[in-house]
Motif scaffolding. Structure first.
Motif: not given
Length: 90
Positions: A37-41, A68-70
């Protein structure tokens, strides 16, 4: 003494490999199509429209599993050193 050292080294390597395997298999960050997800963001900030569209679709597909990550990223604070560096750069 040599036998004891070999056993300790073998045990340490085994524990390290088990830890790496556990971390790889049970990553806390959700992913989509093999990308976390962090790479997609980060891809949401890309200039290419196709990359942005793929990133939007990925974030939608991850859905509430990514909250939770966001939320953690939104609540993170910059260190004083980083703030001073940015101020100096401006």
């Amino acid at each position: 003494m040599k036998k004891r050292n070999r056993i300790l080294i073998t045990l340490a390597i085994t524990v390290a490999l088990c830890g790496l395997t556990f971390t790889a298999l049970f990553s806390r960050e959700p992913s989509y199509q093999g990308k976390c997800l962090s790479a997609w963001i980060k891809d949401l900030q890309a200039e290419a429209p196709e990359t942005k569209n793929q990133a939007r679709e990925a974030v939608r597909e991850i859905g509430v599993n990514g909250m939770p990550l966001i939320l953690g990223l939104l609540h993170s604070q910059d260190s004083p050193l980083k703030l001073k560096s940015v101020a100096l750069a401006n």
